[in-house]
Write an enzyme that holds these catalytic residues in place. Structure first.
Site, PDB file in Angstrom:
ATOM      1  N   ASN A 145       0.888  -1.160   0.000  1.00  0.00           N
ATOM      2  CA  ASN A 145       0.000   0.000   0.000  1.00  0.00           C
ATOM      3  C   ASN A 145       0.928   1.213   0.000  1.00  0.00           C
ATOM      4  OD1 ASN A 145      -1.840   2.003   0.463  1.00  0.00           O
ATOM      5  ND2 ASN A 145      -2.328   1.390   2.578  1.00  0.00           N
ATOM      6  N   TRP A 146       1.099   1.777  -1.186  1.00  0.00           N
ATOM      7  CA  TRP A 146       2.083   2.862  -1.321  1.00  0.00           C
ATOM      8  C   TRP A 146       1.631   4.147  -0.641  1.00  0.00           C
ATOM      9  CZ3 TRP A 146       4.295   2.871  -7.044  1.00  0.00           C
ATOM     10  CH2 TRP A 146       4.966   1.654  -7.276  1.00  0.00           C
ATOM     11  N   LYS A 147       0.330   4.272  -0.403  1.00  0.00           N
ATOM     12  CA  LYS A 147      -0.227   5.516   0.165  1.00  0.00           C
ATOM     13  C   LYS A 147       0.178   6.697  -0.736  1.00  0.00           C
ATOM     14  CE  LYS A 147      -0.165   3.303   4.625  1.00  0.00           C
ATOM     15  NZ  LYS A 147      -0.092   3.407   6.078  1.00  0.00           N
TER      16      LYS A 147
ATOM     17  N   HIS B 118      -9.463   1.549   4.217  1.00  0.00           N
ATOM     18  CA  HIS B 118      -8.245   1.674   5.021  1.00  0.00           C
ATOM     19  C   HIS B 118      -8.504   2.629   6.182  1.00  0.00           C
ATOM     20  CE1 HIS B 118      -4.187   2.770   6.202  1.00  0.00           C
ATOM     21  NE2 HIS B 118      -3.830   1.596   5.706  1.00  0.00           N
TER      22      HIS B 118
ATOM     23  N   GLU C  63      -6.881   4.977   7.340  1.00  0.00           N
ATOM     24  CA  GLU C  63      -6.621   6.401   7.060  1.00  0.00           C
ATOM     25  C   GLU C  63      -7.792   7.025   6.312  1.00  0.00           C
ATOM     26  OE1 GLU C  63      -2.802   5.689   5.248  1.00  0.00           O
ATOM     27  OE2 GLU C  63      -2.076   5.037   7.215  1.00  0.00           O
TER      28      GLU C  63
ATOM     29  N   GLU D 112      -5.942  -4.730  10.152  1.00  0.00           N
ATOM     30  CA  GLU D 112      -4.919  -3.727  10.423  1.00  0.00           C
ATOM     31  C   GLU D 112      -5.243  -3.004  11.726  1.00  0.00           C
ATOM     32  OE1 GLU D 112      -2.678  -2.685   6.555  1.00  0.00           O
ATOM     33  OE2 GLU D 112      -4.230  -1.205   6.894  1.00  0.00           O
TER      34      GLU D 112
ATOM     35  N   GLY E 203       2.244   2.118  10.765  1.00  0.00           N
ATOM     36  CA  GLY E 203       3.254   3.169  10.662  1.00  0.00           C
ATOM     37  C   GLY E 203       3.903   3.539  11.989  1.00  0.00           C
TER      38      GLY E 203
ATOM     39  N   SER F 230       3.026  -2.354  10.367  1.00  0.00           N
ATOM     40  CA  SER F 230       4.457  -2.501  10.642  1.00  0.00           C
ATOM     41  C   SER F 230       4.981  -3.906  10.347  1.00  0.00           C
ATOM     42  CB  SER F 230       4.782  -2.079  12.084  1.00  0.00           C
ATOM     43  OG  SER F 230       4.401  -0.729  12.298  1.00  0.00           O
TER      44      SER F 230
ATOM     45  N   GLY G 146       2.710  -1.163   4.280  1.00  0.00           N
ATOM     46  CA  GLY G 146       2.877   0.261   3.989  1.00  0.00           C
ATOM     47  C   GLY G 146       4.342   0.606   3.810  1.00  0.00           C
ATOM     48  N   GLY G 147       4.971   1.054   4.884  1.00  0.00           N
ATOM     49  CA  GLY G 147       6.359   1.543   4.818  1.00  0.00           C
ATOM     50  C   GLY G 147       7.322   0.599   4.120  1.00  0.00           C
TER      51      GLY G 147
HETATM   52  P1  PGA Z   1       2.641   0.070   7.684  1.00  0.00           P
HETATM   53  O1  PGA Z   1       1.213   0.372   6.996  1.00  0.00           O
HETATM   54  O2  PGA Z   1       3.130  -1.218   7.111  1.00  0.00           O
HETATM   55  O3  PGA Z   1       3.492   1.260   7.295  1.00  0.00           O
HETATM   56  O4  PGA Z   1       2.395  -0.002   9.157  1.00  0.00           O
HETATM   57  C1  PGA Z   1       0.302  -0.652   6.732  1.00  0.00           C
HETATM   58  C2  PGA Z   1      -0.935  -0.087   6.102  1.00  0.00           C
HETATM   59  O5  PGA Z   1      -1.376   0.998   6.511  1.00  0.00           O
HETATM   60  O6  PGA Z   1      -1.529  -0.699   5.191  1.00  0.00           O
END
Ligand code: PGA
Length: 254
Positions: free
Chosen positions: A10-12, A96, A98, A168, A174, A214, A235-236
């Site tokens: 998930n590149w965001k 998601h 966010e 999640e 994050g 994470s 994500g990251g």
């Molecule tokens: P993260 O994000 O791996 O940076 O914790 C995961 C996500 O929000 O899908």
């Protein structure tokens, strides 16, 4: 029942169109031997054409980070499933945390988007998860059951071929804090049980449930070893081909 592992990035809002091809090609190159794992990069909508072009002829598939429920019309700033299909996307992340936290996404809009994505033939990656506050207040089960029951309302057993669920925990996204494998497995089992009540136990056994929050090469193997953890939403660690490939390598061995 063995479910094929699925690792999705998930590149965001992190990678520009001009940076997209290098990352997709890097992932494809580093993971070309891992045939047993579905590999997806979910990118900002504007990156999708470049991502699809770079992924051509590789095992990497491309997804989006959101989609609207209407096919077309006066919805400034939104993207339809038809547009995503036209651009070559195969997956869409829906709900998601966010989106829920910053953009007014509710269980009801998650449901509308999910049904539209599945009806279009794309695969929906539907996110659920509790905040730290909800977990500490003893509301974990209640929150997950509500997100599942409302978010997946009217999703049928047949629809489940186009459904992936991502657990999640909001407090792990994050933050560097990962749910322990046991904590994650407990919620994954609850998700599968809740899904079984909606679509039947046999179908629920076939649906892949990803863990997200994470996840990185150093903790992926122990999470992916759990019975109901069928992949990751990353994500990251999806922003560097080497890290993302490390997680996919762990999935290939799980
Ligand atoms: P993260 O994000 O791996 O940076 O914790 C995961 C996500 O929000 O899908």
């Amino acid at each position: 029942m063995s479910r094929k592992k699925i690792i999705a990035g998930n590149w965001k809002m992190n990678i520009k169109p001009s940076e997209t091809a290098a990352l997709v090609k890097g992932v494809a190159e580093a993971t070309k031997d891992f045939a047993g794992v579905d590999i997806v990069c979910c990118t900002p909508a504007i990156d999708i054409p470049a991502a699809v072009a770079a992924a051509a002829g590789t095992r990497v598939e491309i997804g989006a980070e959101n989609a609207h429920w209407e096919e077309k019309g006066a919805f400034t700033g939104e993207i339809s499933t038809g547009m995503l299909i036209d651009a070559g996307a195969k997956y869409v992340i829906i709900g998601h945390s966010e989106r829920r936290q910053y953009f007014g996404e509710t269980d009801e809009t998650v449901n509308r988007r999910t049904r539209a994505v599945i009806a279009s033939g794309l695969t929906a990656i539907v996110c659920v998860g509790e905040t730290l506050e909800e977990r500490e207040a003893g509301k974990l089960n209640e929150v997950i059951e509500r997100q599942m029951n409302v978010g997946l309302k009217d999703v049928t057993a047949a629809d489940c071929a186009k459904l992936v669920i991502a657990y999640e925990p909001v407090w792990a996204i994050g933050t560097g804090k990962t749910a322990t494998p046991d904590q994650a497995q407990e919620v994954h089992a609850l998700i599968r049980e809740t899904l079984a009540k909606l679509v039947g136990a046999e179908t629920a056994e076939t649906v892949r449930i990803q863990y997200g929050g994470s996840m990185k090469p150093s903790n992926a193997a122990e999470l992916l070893a759990k019975k109901d953890i069928d992949g990751g939403l990353i994500g990251g660690a999806a922003l560097k081909a080497e890290d993302f490939a490390g997680i996919i390598a762990a999935a290939a061995q799980a």
